[in-house]
Every structure is written in C-alpha cells, then in structure tokens.
Design a protein around this motif. Structure first.
Motif, PDB file in Angstrom:
ATOM      1  N   ILE A  15       0.843  -1.209   0.000  1.00 46.39           N
ATOM      2  CA  ILE A  15       0.000   0.000   0.000  1.00 46.39           C
ATOM      3  C   ILE A  15       0.868   1.245   0.000  1.00 46.39           C
ATOM      4  O   ILE A  15       0.579   2.232  -0.683  1.00 46.39           O
ATOM      5  N   LEU A  16       1.984   1.194   0.743  1.00 46.61           N
ATOM      6  CA  LEU A  16       2.874   2.353   0.794  1.00 46.61           C
ATOM      7  C   LEU A  16       3.624   2.575  -0.512  1.00 46.61           C
ATOM      8  O   LEU A  16       4.085   3.684  -0.775  1.00 46.61           O
ATOM      9  N   ILE A  18       2.305   2.508  -3.502  1.00 49.66           N
ATOM     10  CA  ILE A  18       1.481   3.346  -4.379  1.00 49.66           C
ATOM     11  C   ILE A  18       1.024   4.634  -3.711  1.00 49.66           C
ATOM     12  O   ILE A  18       0.552   5.536  -4.382  1.00 49.66           O
ATOM     13  N   SER A  19       1.185   4.729  -2.391  1.00 52.65           N
ATOM     14  CA  SER A  19       0.725   5.945  -1.719  1.00 52.65           C
ATOM     15  C   SER A  19       1.853   6.870  -1.289  1.00 52.65           C
ATOM     16  O   SER A  19       1.578   7.991  -0.859  1.00 52.65           O
ATOM     17  N   ALA A  20       3.108   6.447  -1.406  1.00 52.15           N
ATOM     18  CA  ALA A  20       4.220   7.326  -1.026  1.00 52.15           C
ATOM     19  C   ALA A  20       4.379   8.424  -2.066  1.00 52.15           C
ATOM     20  O   ALA A  20       4.304   8.174  -3.264  1.00 52.15           O
ATOM     21  N   GLN A  21       4.602   9.649  -1.592  1.00 46.79           N
ATOM     22  CA  GLN A  21       4.725  10.758  -2.522  1.00 46.79           C
ATOM     23  C   GLN A  21       6.145  10.903  -3.050  1.00 46.79           C
ATOM     24  O   GLN A  21       6.347  11.389  -4.155  1.00 46.79           O
ATOM     25  N   SER A  26       9.081   5.198  -2.457  1.00 50.40           N
ATOM     26  CA  SER A  26       8.240   4.193  -3.103  1.00 50.40           C
ATOM     27  C   SER A  26       9.075   3.011  -3.579  1.00 50.40           C
ATOM     28  O   SER A  26       8.669   1.855  -3.433  1.00 50.40           O
ATOM     29  N   LYS A  81      -4.801  14.534  -3.564  1.00 47.86           N
ATOM     30  CA  LYS A  81      -5.262  13.361  -4.301  1.00 47.86           C
ATOM     31  C   LYS A  81      -6.662  13.010  -3.811  1.00 47.86           C
ATOM     32  O   LYS A  81      -6.881  12.845  -2.625  1.00 47.86           O
ATOM     33  N   PHE A  83      -8.986  10.257  -3.728  1.00 51.02           N
ATOM     34  CA  PHE A  83      -9.099   8.825  -3.946  1.00 51.02           C
ATOM     35  C   PHE A  83     -10.554   8.360  -4.046  1.00 51.02           C
ATOM     36  O   PHE A  83     -10.816   7.278  -4.544  1.00 51.02           O
TER      37      PHE A  83
END
Length: 195
Positions: A15-16, A18-21, A26, A81, A83
C-alpha cells in the motif's frame, strides 16, 4: 505466526508503494515488498523461487528503478489526491480479481470449501529426491556454471558503480582531502607554539 506477520508487512508495504509521494521512498517500499514475499516463499519451502525473487527483483530490477529515479531527480510535489473518485471502480475490479484467484485456488490447488468424494492428497516429499533446491542450485552454480556466475557478478558490479558515478554531483563547495600532502608533513611544520 511468522507467515502472518510477513503477510501483514507485505500488504502494508504494498500500500505504501502506491501511496508514497517521494518516488525514492516508493522504490524502497517496493524492495521491502520483494523481500517479504521472498521470505514468505522461503517459509513455504519454495526456496528456488525465493532466491529468484531476491536475485532478480531485489538485486536487479529494484536497484535499476532506484538509480533511474535518482538520476531523473524528480521533485516531490504536494498535490491533493482525491481517492474517492476511483474507489467504486477500484473496489469492483479488486473484488473480481480476488474472486478469480479464490476460484482458481479452489479448483486446482488448495480446496477451501469442502469437496465431496474428491479428497485426494499426494505427499510429494516421498516421491522426490532428498536433495533440496538450494543444494542442487549451489552445486550447479559453483561447479559447472562458475565462470558465467562470476562474469554476471562483475557485470552487475560495473553497472552499479557506473550508475553511482553518473548520479554524483560534483560541486565546488565540497572539501577535498590531499592525502599526499598530509603524509609528507613533518614535525617542524606541523606543530606551532602560540604565545
């Protein structure tokens, strides 16, 4: 218990990814996904695939991703974002995906639901040789294929050193050390008495 812990770490790190900026973070989470999946496969006694995960994915692909991201020097931007726009479609596709995986595993590999009259279990450990995958792989790599294994390691080392040299930033602000001048110092020009 250990498999459950590795599965939780695997899901959180996925999950991290695809969600890390920050793209470098990432890629680091992607390496963590590969390592935890390799450890999970090792716990399931699938040693060869586990080693392939570590060698191919962590050793080559993730390092390549990391150096490409470092060379591109992507600036981290803060953006909002939303979601919730993608939640219905994403959850629908995820439900279809998990349903397909469940039905495939149910039909071919591990029966989750009770089956009537088809209970058949084959103990494969009694039917195969006593050598494990790791022993066979080690014997082949370090005897017959040793020159190719060594050449592949040298090529990967040269590629990694080249990528590091390409990503270095040479600035004039850096302080340089003159080792030759330091070695040639003598006592008379290195000790000063201040009164």
């Amino acid at each position: 218990m250990l498999f459950l812990l590795l599965s939780i770490v695997l899901i959180i790190s996925a999950i991290l990814v695809i969600s890390a900026q920050n793209p470098v973070h990432s890629v680091f989470f992607l390496v963590l996904v590969f390592l935890t999946s390799a450890f999970s496969l090792f716990l399931l006694e699938i040693e060869f695939v586990s080693l392939l995960f570590v060698l191919v994915y962590v050793g080559a692909i993730a390092v390549l991703f990391l150096f490409v991201v470092m060379m591109l020097d992507i600036k981290v931007t803060k953006q909002e974002k939303d979601f919730m726009i993608y939640l219905p479609m994403g959850s629908f596709l995820g439900l279809i995906f998990f349903l397909e995986i469940f039905l495939t595993l149910q039909e071919n590999f591990v029966p989750f639901l009770p089956l009537s009259g088809r209970e058949l279990y084959i103990n494969w450990l009694n039917c195969i040789d006593s050598l494990t995958n790791i022993k066979v792989l080690g014997q082949l790599l370090y005897t017959y294929y040793f020159p190719f294994f060594l050449i592949a390691g040298i090529v990967l080392l040269v590629a990694m050193v080249g990528a590091i040299v390409l990503t270095l930033n040479f600035t004039q602000k850096a302080k340089h050390q003159f080792v030759f001048r330091q070695i040639l110092r003598e006592k008379k020009n290195s000790i000063y008495l201040i009164k």
